[in-house]
Motif scaffolding. Structure first.
Motif, PDB file in Angstrom:
ATOM      1  N   PHE A   1       0.830  -1.206   0.000  1.00 41.14           N
ATOM      2  CA  PHE A   1       0.000   0.000   0.000  1.00 41.14           C
ATOM      3  C   PHE A   1       0.866   1.259   0.000  1.00 41.14           C
ATOM      4  CE2 PHE A   1      -2.342   3.302   2.384  1.00 41.14           C
ATOM      5  CZ  PHE A   1      -3.424   3.473   1.532  1.00 41.14           C
ATOM      6  N   VAL A   2       1.879   1.291   0.880  1.00 38.87           N
ATOM      7  CA  VAL A   2       2.749   2.463   0.970  1.00 38.87           C
ATOM      8  C   VAL A   2       3.545   2.648  -0.318  1.00 38.87           C
ATOM      9  CG1 VAL A   2       4.744   3.448   2.178  1.00 38.87           C
ATOM     10  CG2 VAL A   2       2.908   2.353   3.473  1.00 38.87           C
ATOM     11  N   LEU A   3       4.069   1.536  -0.880  1.00 38.79           N
ATOM     12  CA  LEU A   3       4.869   1.622  -2.096  1.00 38.79           C
ATOM     13  C   LEU A   3       4.041   2.090  -3.287  1.00 38.79           C
ATOM     14  CD1 LEU A   3       7.107  -1.558  -1.730  1.00 38.79           C
ATOM     15  CD2 LEU A   3       7.881   0.822  -1.703  1.00 38.79           C
ATOM     16  N   LEU A   4       2.799   1.659  -3.381  1.00 39.69           N
ATOM     17  CA  LEU A   4       1.930   2.096  -4.488  1.00 39.69           C
ATOM     18  C   LEU A   4       1.702   3.602  -4.425  1.00 39.69           C
ATOM     19  CD1 LEU A   4      -0.713  -0.777  -4.709  1.00 39.69           C
ATOM     20  CD2 LEU A   4       0.938  -0.110  -6.474  1.00 39.69           C
ATOM     21  N   ILE A   5       1.435   4.103  -3.237  1.00 40.37           N
ATOM     22  CA  ILE A   5       1.217   5.546  -3.086  1.00 40.37           C
ATOM     23  C   ILE A   5       2.488   6.316  -3.438  1.00 40.37           C
ATOM     24  CG2 ILE A   5       0.779   7.378  -1.413  1.00 40.37           C
ATOM     25  CD1 ILE A   5      -1.107   5.487   0.034  1.00 40.37           C
ATOM     26  N   LEU A   6       3.626   5.848  -2.912  1.00 38.80           N
ATOM     27  CA  LEU A   6       4.887   6.542  -3.175  1.00 38.80           C
ATOM     28  C   LEU A   6       5.294   6.438  -4.636  1.00 38.80           C
ATOM     29  CD1 LEU A   6       6.932   5.512  -0.004  1.00 38.80           C
ATOM     30  CD2 LEU A   6       5.820   7.696  -0.457  1.00 38.80           C
ATOM     31  N   ALA A   7       5.016   5.278  -5.263  1.00 35.82           N
ATOM     32  CA  ALA A   7       5.329   5.125  -6.681  1.00 35.82           C
ATOM     33  C   ALA A   7       4.487   6.078  -7.527  1.00 35.82           C
ATOM     34  CB  ALA A   7       5.083   3.673  -7.105  1.00 35.82           C
ATOM     35  N   PHE A   8       3.231   6.237  -7.184  1.00 32.22           N
ATOM     36  CA  PHE A   8       2.349   7.170  -7.900  1.00 32.22           C
ATOM     37  C   PHE A   8       2.866   8.600  -7.756  1.00 32.22           C
ATOM     38  CE2 PHE A   8      -1.239  10.146  -7.723  1.00 32.22           C
ATOM     39  CZ  PHE A   8      -1.710  10.015  -9.027  1.00 32.22           C
ATOM     40  N   LEU A   9       3.262   8.957  -6.534  1.00 29.03           N
ATOM     41  CA  LEU A   9       3.763  10.317  -6.294  1.00 29.03           C
ATOM     42  C   LEU A   9       5.083  10.569  -7.019  1.00 29.03           C
ATOM     43  CD1 LEU A   9       3.008  10.709  -2.468  1.00 29.03           C
ATOM     44  CD2 LEU A   9       1.762  11.732  -4.381  1.00 29.03           C
ATOM     45  N   SER A  10       5.768   9.477  -7.406  1.00 33.24           N
ATOM     46  CA  SER A  10       7.041   9.627  -8.105  1.00 33.24           C
ATOM     47  C   SER A  10       6.875  10.043  -9.558  1.00 33.24           C
ATOM     48  CB  SER A  10       7.836   8.308  -8.055  1.00 33.24           C
ATOM     49  OG  SER A  10       8.153   7.974  -6.736  1.00 33.24           O
ATOM     50  N   ILE A  11       5.659   9.875 -10.129  1.00 32.20           N
ATOM     51  CA  ILE A  11       5.473  10.191 -11.551  1.00 32.20           C
ATOM     52  C   ILE A  11       4.499  11.333 -11.780  1.00 32.20           C
ATOM     53  CG2 ILE A  11       6.072   7.846 -12.302  1.00 32.20           C
ATOM     54  CD1 ILE A  11       3.091   7.275 -12.526  1.00 32.20           C
ATOM     55  N   VAL A  12       4.089  11.975 -10.726  1.00 28.84           N
ATOM     56  CA  VAL A  12       3.199  13.140 -10.890  1.00 28.84           C
ATOM     57  C   VAL A  12       3.827  14.336 -10.190  1.00 28.84           C
ATOM     58  CG1 VAL A  12       1.134  11.704 -10.998  1.00 28.84           C
ATOM     59  CG2 VAL A  12       1.869  12.616  -8.789  1.00 28.84           C
ATOM     60  N   ARG A  13       3.382  15.511 -10.605  1.00 28.52           N
ATOM     61  CA  ARG A  13       3.896  16.729  -9.997  1.00 28.52           C
ATOM     62  C   ARG A  13       3.277  16.924  -8.620  1.00 28.52           C
ATOM     63  NH1 ARG A  13       6.820  19.929 -13.237  1.00 28.52           N
ATOM     64  NH2 ARG A  13       6.769  19.520 -15.486  1.00 28.52           N
ATOM     65  N   THR A  14       4.125  17.254  -7.667  1.00 30.23           N
ATOM     66  CA  THR A  14       3.660  17.492  -6.304  1.00 30.23           C
ATOM     67  C   THR A  14       4.400  18.697  -5.748  1.00 30.23           C
ATOM     68  OG1 THR A  14       5.331  16.015  -5.407  1.00 30.23           O
ATOM     69  CG2 THR A  14       3.166  15.062  -5.855  1.00 30.23           C
TER      70      THR A  14
END
Length: 530
Positions: A59-72
Motif C-alpha cells: 500500500f505504501v509503495l503504491l502511493i509513493l510510486a504514484f507520487l514519483s510520476i506526478v507533480r507534487t
C-alpha cells in the motif's frame, strides 16, 4: 476565435527529478520483495503477520510510486524520497537480519563433532602401515558404537581392499583378543582407548596406534515428534570445564526438561552428577553419571534413559563456562539465591580480589555471578543436591528471560554466538517451527521443577576409573526413581481419570515392574552408607 494548439503525438514531460524518483522506487520495491521472500522462507514469523507486513508495504509503495510520476509540492517530494530511501534501507537491513537469524538457527540445528578413532595393532606386529591390513582380521564394535565401526570401515575400504572385519560387542574383549593374537587389529575410539589404558596400565606399552581416523559426526533428531503439538523430553548436559563442545568431557550438569507446547508448561528434573549408574559405553559397568560424558553426550542420554526406562527425544549440550556470555547477552537473569556465599571466579581463582560473593535472596545476576552460583556447593549441608536446585533455577532464569519482551530483542545477538557454546540434535526446521508456534501463541509459560530429595552416599569403584579406588557416589532410592518415571509419564501422556488406579499398599508397584531391569544399584544396597 483562437485556434487551440495541437498537442497530439507530443511526449508527456515528467517533472524534474522523476527519473531519480523512479529509480529509488524500483530499489525500494526490489528490497521489499527480498525482505518478504526472506520472511516467507524463514517460516518463523507467523504467516498472518507476514501477510499484514506485505499488505502494508504494498500500500505504501503504491502511493509513493504514484507520487514519483506526478507533480507534487516540493515538501511532498522530499518526504516521499526520504520514505522510499528509508524503506529500501530498512528492508535491506531486515533481509540481512532474517538470513543471519536463519543461518544461526540452522548452525545450531546441524551440530557436528569430530570423532577420533584409532586402529590398534600389537606393539610387535609386522603390520607397519595401513595398506598392510589387506587379508588381515580387524575387530570392530557392534554394540552401542556400531556407527563408529561402520564409518571407520568406509574410510579404510577406500584405501585398503579385502580386510576381514569381525564383530564384537566388548572393547575389553577386543583388546584382550588383540593381545592374545586372536586378531590382527582392532578399531577403538580415542575415549575408549583412554579407558582401556587406565584399566590396564600395561596396554599402552603392548599396543601401537597404526593409524588415526577422524570423521565428522552429525547429530540428528529423531524427527518423529511435532514439537509444536506434542509434549517432548529434552536432556540438558552441561560441561563445567574448559574445552570445546565437540570434546567429550565430564557431564557435570544433567537436567531433564519436560516440555508441553499445548499447555505452555515446562518441568525440570536435575539428576545429581555423582549418581551411580550403569555406563552403556563401558558395557553397563557402574559409574558416576558425570563420567559418562567422557564417551559422548549420547552416552549420558542413554544412561538416563536406562535409569528411568523412558525415551528422551532431544538433547542440548552446553558449556557452563560460557554461561557468562549467555547471561550477559541477556543483560542478566533474576534468581532467588538460596544462601550467602563466596566462590571462585570463572578462572577458578580464590584470590580475595577475584572472589564472587552473593547474599541470599531474590536478585538479578550477571554472567560471572550466575556461573559462581551454579558451581558453588561447599556451603550447603547436602552439597550437590542444593547445587542442583541452584542450577535448575539458573536455567529457569535464562528461559524466562528469553521468553520475556526484553529478552526477545536479544535473540539475534544470542543466536549469533550460541553455536559456539550449544550443541543439539534439534533440527533447524524444528527450532524454527517451535519459535513460530510460540510467536503465534504468545502465552506465558509455567516453569516448575521436581526435586530428588532422598540422599544416600556410598563408596564404590567406578568403571571409568577403577585405579582410583572407591569414590563417593550417590545412590538413588527406588521411590525417587519411580516418582520421576511417573512424573514423566503423566506429563508426556496424561492418564485419563477413568483409567487411574493405585494400590495403597504398593503405590509404585506398576512402575517398579518397568524399572526392574535397569541394573541400577539402589540405596538399600549401600555398602558404606553415609
Amino acid at each position: 476565435m483562437k485556434q487551440r494548439k495541437r498537442t497530439s503525438g507530443r511526449p508527456v514531460k515528467l517533472k524534474r527529478g522523476s527519473s531519480f524518483d523512479v529509480l529509488i522506487a524500483i530499489i525500494a520495491v526490489l528490497t521489499s520483495a527480498a525482505f518478504l521472500y526472506s520472511l516467507f522462507s524463514f517460516k518463523v514469523i507467523p504467516t498472518k503477520w507476514v501477510m499484514l507486513i506485505m499488505l502494508g508495504l504494498s500500500f505504501v509503495l503504491l502511493i509513493l510510486a504514484f507520487l514519483s510520476i506526478v507533480r507534487t509540492k516540493r515538501w511532498i517530494s522530499v518526504v516521499k524520497r526520504f520514505l522510499l530511501l528509508l524503506i529500501a534501507v530498512a528492508t535491506s537491513v531486515g533481509t540481512l537480519f532474517v538470513w543471519r537469524l536463519k543461518d544461526s538457527i540452522y548452525q545450531i540445528g546441524n551440530s557436528l563433532t569430530a570423532e577420533i578413532v584409532y586402529v590398534l595393532v600389537k606393539a610387535d606386529s609386522d603390520i607397519q602401515k595401513q595398506s598392510e591390513l589387506s587379508q588381515r582380521s580387524v575387530l570392530y564394535h557392534d554394540g552401542t558404537d556400531a556407527d563408529i565401526g561402520k564409518k571407520v570401515q568406509e574410510a579404510l575400504n577406500k584405501e585398503v581392499a579385502n580386510i576381514r572385519y569381525e564383530k564384537n560387542e566388548s572393547y575389553l574383549d577386543m583388546s584382550e583378543a588383540l593381545l592374545a593374537a586372536q586378531c590382527d587389529a582392532i578399531i577403538v575410539p580415542q575415549s575408549q582407548y583412554n579407558y582401556l589404558t587406565r584399566k590396564n596400565e600395561n596396554l599402552s606399552a603392548s599396543v601401537r596406534i597404526l593409524s588415526e581416523i577422524t570423521y565428522t559426526k552429525e547429530h540428528t533428531s529423531s524427527g518423529n515428534i511435532d514439537i509444536t503439538e506434542k509434549p517432548f523430553v529434552v536432556f540438558v548436559s552441561g560441561m563445567d570445564e574448559a574445552g570445546e563442545l565437540n570434546t567429550d568431557l565430564h557431564s557435570d550438569v544433567n537436567i531433564l526438561m519436560l516440555v508441553n507446547p499445548i499447555t505452555n508448561e515446562m518441568k525440570m528434573i536435575n539428576i545429581p552428577r555423582d549418581s551411580y549408574l550403569p555406563n552403556p559405553a563401558l558395557e553397563y559397568g557402574n559409574d558416576k553419571l558425570t563420567h559418562t560424558g567422557m564417551y559422548g553426550v549420547e552416552n549420558t542420554l542413554q544412561t538416563i534413559e536406562n535409569l528411568f526406562q523412558v525415551d528422551i527425544d532431544y538433547y542440548v549440550k552446553i558449556n557452563f563456562s560460557s554461561l557468562i556470555e549467555i547471561v550477559d547477552t541477556l543483560d542478566g537473569i533474576n534468581v532467588d539465591v538460596q544462601i550467602t556465599f563466596c566462590e571462585q571466579d570463572e578462572n577458578r581463582s580464590f584470590a580475595q580480589e577475584d572472589l564472587i560473593c552473593l547474599n541470599a535472596g531474590p536478585q538479578e545476576l550477571n554472567g560471572k555471578q550466575a556461573l559462581a552460583y551454579a558451581r558453588h556447593r561447599d556451603s550447603y549441608v547436602d552439597q550437590d543436591l542444593s547445587r542442583n536446585k541452584a542450577q535448575v533455577d539458573i536455567v529457569k532464569g535464562i528461559v524466562k528471560k528469553i521468553l520475556s519482551p526484553s529478552g526477545i530483542t536479544k535473540v539475534d545477538t544470542l543466536l549469533g554466538n550460541v553455536s559456539d557454546y550449544v550443541m543439539t540434535n534439534f533440527s533447524g526446521d524444528e527450532i524454527s517451527a517451535f519459535a513460530a508456534s510460540e510467536l503465534e501463541d504468545g502465552e506465558a509459560w509455567t516453569i516448575s521443577s521436581l526435586t530428588i530429595s532422598d540422599r544416600t552416599f556410598d563408596s564404590r569403584i567406578n568403571a571409568s576409573a577403577p585405579d582410583l579406588g572407591p569414590l563417593d557416589v550417590y545412590l538413588f532410592s527406588k521411590e525417587d526413581v519411580a516418582e520421576v518415571r511417573e512424573a514423566i509419564d503423566s506429563f508426556i501422556d496424561p492418564q485419563k481419570l477413568s483409567d487411574f488406579s493405585f494400590d495403597l499398599d504398593d503405590l509404585h508397584g506398576k512402575t517398579y515392574e518397568k524399572l526392574k531391569n535397569n541394573g541400577v544399584v539402589y540405596d538399600v544396597d549401600a555398602q558404606y552408607p553415609h
